[in-house]
Design an enzyme around this catalytic site. Structure first.
Site, PDB file in Angstrom:
ATOM      1  N   GLU A   1       0.848  -1.195   0.000  1.00  6.16           N
ATOM      2  CA  GLU A   1       0.000   0.000   0.000  1.00  6.16           C
ATOM      3  C   GLU A   1       0.872   1.230   0.000  1.00  6.16           C
ATOM      4  OE1 GLU A   1      -2.481  -0.059   3.479  1.00  6.16           O
ATOM      5  OE2 GLU A   1      -3.684  -1.727   2.723  1.00  6.16           O
TER       6      GLU A   1
ATOM      7  N   HIS B   1       2.470  -0.426  14.835  1.00  6.09           N
ATOM      8  CA  HIS B   1       1.187  -0.639  14.159  1.00  6.09           C
ATOM      9  C   HIS B   1       0.181  -1.376  15.026  1.00  6.09           C
ATOM     10  CE1 HIS B   1       3.334   0.719  10.694  1.00  6.09           C
ATOM     11  NE2 HIS B   1       4.181  -0.284  10.795  1.00  6.09           N
TER      12      HIS B   1
ATOM     13  N   ARG C   1     -14.714  -9.965  13.327  1.00  6.77           N
ATOM     14  CA  ARG C   1     -14.749 -10.474  14.710  1.00  6.77           C
ATOM     15  C   ARG C   1     -14.972  -9.314  15.654  1.00  6.77           C
ATOM     16  NH1 ARG C   1      -9.903  -8.203  16.192  1.00  6.77           N
ATOM     17  NH2 ARG C   1      -8.304  -8.211  14.588  1.00  6.77           N
TER      18      ARG C   1
HETATM   19  P1  ADP Z   1      -3.540  -5.219  11.207  1.00  4.52           P
HETATM   20  O1  ADP Z   1      -4.293  -6.336  10.588  1.00  4.52           O
HETATM   21  O2  ADP Z   1      -2.230  -5.637  11.697  1.00  4.52           O
HETATM   22  O3  ADP Z   1      -4.384  -4.494  12.177  1.00  4.52           O
HETATM   23  P2  ADP Z   1      -3.919  -2.937   9.450  1.00  4.52           P
HETATM   24  O4  ADP Z   1      -3.994  -3.037   7.983  1.00  4.52           O
HETATM   25  O5  ADP Z   1      -5.183  -2.677  10.149  1.00  4.52           O
HETATM   26  O6  ADP Z   1      -3.216  -4.238   9.989  1.00  4.52           O
HETATM   27  O7  ADP Z   1      -2.873  -1.804   9.817  1.00  4.52           O
HETATM   28  C1  ADP Z   1      -2.439  -1.587  11.137  1.00  4.52           C
HETATM   29  C2  ADP Z   1      -2.137  -0.108  11.355  1.00  4.52           C
HETATM   30  O8  ADP Z   1      -1.126   0.374  10.463  1.00  4.52           O
HETATM   31  C3  ADP Z   1      -3.328   0.785  11.077  1.00  4.52           C
HETATM   32  O9  ADP Z   1      -4.059   0.961  12.227  1.00  4.52           O
HETATM   33  C4  ADP Z   1      -2.709   2.087  10.606  1.00  4.52           C
HETATM   34  O10 ADP Z   1      -2.400   2.904  11.683  1.00  4.52           O
HETATM   35  C5  ADP Z   1      -1.436   1.660   9.980  1.00  4.52           C
HETATM   36  N1  ADP Z   1      -1.607   1.618   8.526  1.00  4.52           N
HETATM   37  C6  ADP Z   1      -2.224   0.654   7.831  1.00  4.52           C
HETATM   38  N2  ADP Z   1      -2.214   0.915   6.517  1.00  4.52           N
HETATM   39  C7  ADP Z   1      -1.559   2.080   6.368  1.00  4.52           C
HETATM   40  C8  ADP Z   1      -1.185   2.869   5.248  1.00  4.52           C
HETATM   41  N3  ADP Z   1      -1.463   2.499   4.018  1.00  4.52           N
HETATM   42  N4  ADP Z   1      -0.499   4.008   5.465  1.00  4.52           N
HETATM   43  C9  ADP Z   1      -0.178   4.380   6.707  1.00  4.52           C
HETATM   44  N5  ADP Z   1      -0.481   3.682   7.795  1.00  4.52           N
HETATM   45  C10 ADP Z   1      -1.169   2.532   7.656  1.00  4.52           C
HETATM   46  P1  ADP Z   2      -6.105  -5.478  14.980  1.00  4.33           P
HETATM   47  O1  ADP Z   2      -4.873  -5.084  15.714  1.00  4.33           O
HETATM   48  O2  ADP Z   2      -5.922  -6.649  14.075  1.00  4.33           O
HETATM   49  O3  ADP Z   2      -6.799  -4.347  14.317  1.00  4.33           O
HETATM   50  P2  ADP Z   2      -7.276  -5.896  17.592  1.00  4.33           P
HETATM   51  O4  ADP Z   2      -6.858  -4.557  18.007  1.00  4.33           O
HETATM   52  O5  ADP Z   2      -8.645  -6.359  17.904  1.00  4.33           O
HETATM   53  O6  ADP Z   2      -7.135  -6.038  16.023  1.00  4.33           O
HETATM   54  O7  ADP Z   2      -6.207  -6.923  18.149  1.00  4.33           O
HETATM   55  C1  ADP Z   2      -6.263  -8.297  17.925  1.00  4.33           C
HETATM   56  C2  ADP Z   2      -5.022  -8.898  18.503  1.00  4.33           C
HETATM   57  O8  ADP Z   2      -5.188  -9.209  19.866  1.00  4.33           O
HETATM   58  C3  ADP Z   2      -4.631 -10.198  17.911  1.00  4.33           C
HETATM   59  O9  ADP Z   2      -4.002 -10.094  16.703  1.00  4.33           O
HETATM   60  C4  ADP Z   2      -3.701 -10.754  18.989  1.00  4.33           C
HETATM   61  O10 ADP Z   2      -2.401 -10.281  18.871  1.00  4.33           O
HETATM   62  C5  ADP Z   2      -4.269 -10.199  20.250  1.00  4.33           C
HETATM   63  N1  ADP Z   2      -4.933 -11.252  21.034  1.00  4.33           N
HETATM   64  C6  ADP Z   2      -5.468 -12.365  20.597  1.00  4.33           C
HETATM   65  N2  ADP Z   2      -6.000 -13.084  21.549  1.00  4.33           N
HETATM   66  C7  ADP Z   2      -5.794 -12.419  22.682  1.00  4.33           C
HETATM   67  C8  ADP Z   2      -6.146 -12.650  24.038  1.00  4.33           C
HETATM   68  N3  ADP Z   2      -6.827 -13.705  24.421  1.00  4.33           N
HETATM   69  N4  ADP Z   2      -5.786 -11.743  24.941  1.00  4.33           N
HETATM   70  C9  ADP Z   2      -5.133 -10.654  24.576  1.00  4.33           C
HETATM   71  N5  ADP Z   2      -4.795 -10.383  23.312  1.00  4.33           N
HETATM   72  C10 ADP Z   2      -5.111 -11.249  22.365  1.00  4.33           C
END
Ligand code: ADP
Ligand code: ADP
Ligand code: MG
Length: 667
Positions: free
Chosen positions: A208, A243, A299
């Protein structure tokens, strides 16, 4: 889309997760009259979620792959206990289409969307194709199937640097790398793929455009199997490290009411594209003007409590009702926004050491009462072990108030009254964040923490005489406790007088500053301290909360103290102080910086060797990468020198303290 019978009433629920989310789900399930079944690994025999459930089933060894990620064992556990439904929590199998399908095939209700919806939306790349069609704005990028080096390099060049590499199957910030120049692409892709493979068994990546100074804004949505779909406002989760979210709030203080409606409508369109059923989150990045879709999480999300506090909706209850096959209890125009909520994630990690996770036994666990707008979602108790196998999140402290300002204040107070000892926690860091003027003014972006890390991890206030005196008192109390082998105190009324020594010298270091020396003279009655030539008399009166009152030159103040070997954790009237006791006789091992041996800071797996024996290293040069608690940690040269030996190979599982390499300082 939903087949009849897919969602139906049930009475017994298995929670396929651990930690705070398992505890959270059990709470709502029980309130709805359901019986609950916990599952656990060998590392979690004594965990809180196991204690709280009506029944619990051992899945297998500690490694997630052998326990919490073992689909067969989970289905078997449901069979054994007669559970009719499965709640996956978040993380682990919560976004596994295979698991959702396996539950269905076993005749179990999966509390979440169907396997088809997870497949469509769960992959970051797959969902982008759908969003393009639904007219939801995307970040410019590449999300194609081809994964060869040339394609990725061409696409990155087309998008324009800086770019962001992401694991298509990613989550929790894993497998993400910012690449600022073409020359760094190959290395970043290699390590992102390795991390993705380890975390998700899928090494596909997407690229991205890296949005500069972005904000993270996401919308909570819930759909039912009758075709109803609502949004429950947005959350702002811009404060992140690696992130991964650290502080989350709702509503976003950045959006105007019109922007709020626009982003919520885009989220409903996104979820509507697959007739979504269940709770889900549509995530966006914003450059301050526009919002771009980045992913959907199919989820419940870690930060769901802030949405619950501003809407009054119990999202787990809604998930369960939807799984019963009921219609959503409220229509869109009945969902109201009330006040402001903010959450802080308490992690077992050391922000000052690049957020290195911390493992060990929680010796102190104190949280404030859930009153006055405070809510605590915790997965641990005093005495629990934090093992290296799972996520380092311990708990969430959440505050609600009519306004953002007061909510922040309440959260800050809540954190002040939270004490977690025995492992390193990020609580002081969270307090520093919340009191930072830029955070209070919402003048932030996702890079804020990284840019201000030094400031946020150094203790603002210097340890003063009160703290030095409290430190000596804490050591005396601790020594007395271990000598008498009990907690009660023999010296409650009079000033306690140890025999033997007449004078004793202590040296304390605070926040990396120079050590300060204190001389203790024992005399009849009160004891005397000499600090920089000034005399202070003091006595100690233990209190029931495990701390003591310190009477110093006739002034009494309360001290909370925990002594862990040479680490002293103090809370005085001036705040929190972590002092290191530099004990010349105690084999002080604190001065590890500059040590020529590179040792494993925690148990982990060696995943990459980044330098060869004989290599000339700059100070800070990468030597090898360990995977610890699912996060890669790179160990670096402590000074300029030559890499003398490497004592491990890729794939080695190493214990804490094991020597991995040796660096010889250059003359
Ligand atoms: P994850 O599945 O690990 O949560 P995300 O795609 O939601 O991955 O990205 C995690 C974080 O990284 C986002 O909350 C945002 O702050 C940052 N991020 C994601 N995509 C971009 C982007 N294209 N440019 C800048 N920051 C990004
Ligand atoms: P994302 O970061 O993908 O946007 P969340 O902020 O909801 O989503 O975070 C999900 C993350 O929480 C998972 O990827 C994992 O690292 C963490 N996780 C999973 N299971 C547990 C748990 N039982 N207790 C605390 N953290 C967990
Ligand atoms: Mg995300």
């Amino acid at each position: 889309m939903a087949r009849p019978g897919l969602y139906r009433r049930f009475r017994k629920l298995l929670i396929a997760n651990r930690g705070e989310i398992a505890v959270r789900v059990i709470r709502s399930a029980r309130a709805m009259g359901l019986k609950t079944v916990a599952v656990y690994s060998e590392a979690d025999r004594n965990a809180l979620h196991v204690a709280l459930a009506d029944e619990a089933v051992l899945l297998g060894p500690a490694r997630a792959r052998d326990s919490y990620l073992n689909i067969e064992r989970l289905i078997e556990a449901a069979r054994q206990t007669g559970a009719e439904a499965v709640h996956p929590g978040y993380g682990f199998l919560s976004e596994s289409a295979e698991f959702a399908q396996a539950c269905l095939d076993a005749g179990l209700v999966f509390v979440g969307p169907t396997a088809a919806m997870i497949t469509a939306m769960g992959s970051k790349s797959g969902s982008k194709f759908l969003m393009e069609q639904a007219g939801v704005p995307l970040v410019p990028g590449y999300h194609g199937e081809a994964q060869d080096e040339a394609t990725l390099a061409n696409e990155a060049a087309r998008i324009g640097y800086p770019v962001l590499i992401k694991a298509s199957a990613g989550g929790g910030g894993r497998g993400m790398r910012v690449v600022r120049a073409a020359g760094d692409l190959t290395d970043a892709v290699t390590s992102a793929k390795r991390e993705a493979k380890a975390a998700f068994s899928d090494d596909r990546v997407l690229i991205e455009k890296y949005v500069q100074n972005p904000r993270h804004i996401e919308v909570q949505i819930v759909g039912d199997s009758h075709g109803n779909l609502v949004s429950l406002f947005e959350r702002e989760c811009t404060l992140q490290r690696r992130h991964q979210k650290v502080i989350e709030e709702a509503p976003s203080p950045t959006l105007s009411p019109e922007q709020r409606e626009t982003v919520c409508a885009a989220a409903r369109r996104a979820a509507g594209a697959v007739n979504y059923v269940g709770a889900g989150t549509i995530e966006f990045v914003s450059d301050g003007r526009d919002v771009f879709f980045i992913e959907m999480n199919t989820r419940l999300q870690v930060e769901h409590p802030v949405t619950e506090l501003i809407t009054g909706v119990d999202l787990v209850e809604w998930q369960l009702r939807v799984a019963f096959g009921e219609a959503l209890p409220l229509a869109q125009d009945q969902i109201r926004l009330n006040g402001h909520a903010i959450e802080a994630r308490v992690y077992a990690e050391n922000p000052a050491k690049n957020f290195m996770p911390s493992v060990g036994t929680i010796r102190t666990w104190r949280t404030p009462a859930e009153a006055g707008g405070l809510r605590i979602d915790a997965g641990y108790r005093e005495g629990d072990a934090v093992s290296p196998y799972y996520d380092a999140m311990l708990a969430k402290v959440i505050a609600w108030a009519p306004t953002r300002e007061v909510a922040i204040e309440r959260l800050n107070r809540g954190l002040e009254d939270t004490d977690v000892r025995g492992i390193v926690s990020n609580i002081p860091f969270l307090s520093a964040l919340l009191t930072h003027p830029d955070v209070q003014a919402n003048a932030i972006d996702t890079g804020f923490i990284e840019r201000h890390l030094t400031q946020l991890t150094q203790d603002g206030s210097a340890a003063g005489d009160v703290e030095l005196c409290a430190a000596v008192a804490a050591i005396l109390v601790d020594e007395q406790k271990s000598a008498s082998g009990e907690r009660g105190s023999p010296w409650r009324s009079s000033g306690w007088m140890p025999g033997g020594l007449r004078q004793r010298v202590f040296s304390f270091r605070h926040a990396g500053g120079d050590p300060r020396t204190v001389t203790l003279a024992y005399g009849p009655g009160a004891q005397t301290l000499s600090i920089d030539g000034r005399q202070t008399s003091f006595s100690i009166i233990p209190t029931d909360d495990g701390g003591f009152d310190l009477v110093r030159d006739g002034v009494k103040s309360h001290v909370v103290a925990v002594v862990e070997g040479h680490e002293l954790y103090l809370r005085t009237r001036n705040g929190r102080f972590d002092l290191h006791w530099v004990d010349p006789f105690g084999g002080d091992d604190e001065e590890q910086d500059g040590e020529d041996k590179i040792v494993a800071p925690l148990p982990g797996t060696v995943v990459a060797l980044l330098a060869q024996e004989g290599a000339v290293l700059e100070k800070g040069a990468a030597i090898l990468t360990l995977e610890v608690m699912k996060m890669e940690q790179t160990l670096r040269a402590p000074f300029a020198g030559v890499l003398k030996t490497i004592k491990c190979k890729v794939g080695d599982i190493v214990q804490e303290g094991v020597e991995l390499a040796e660096v010889e300082p250059s003359a």
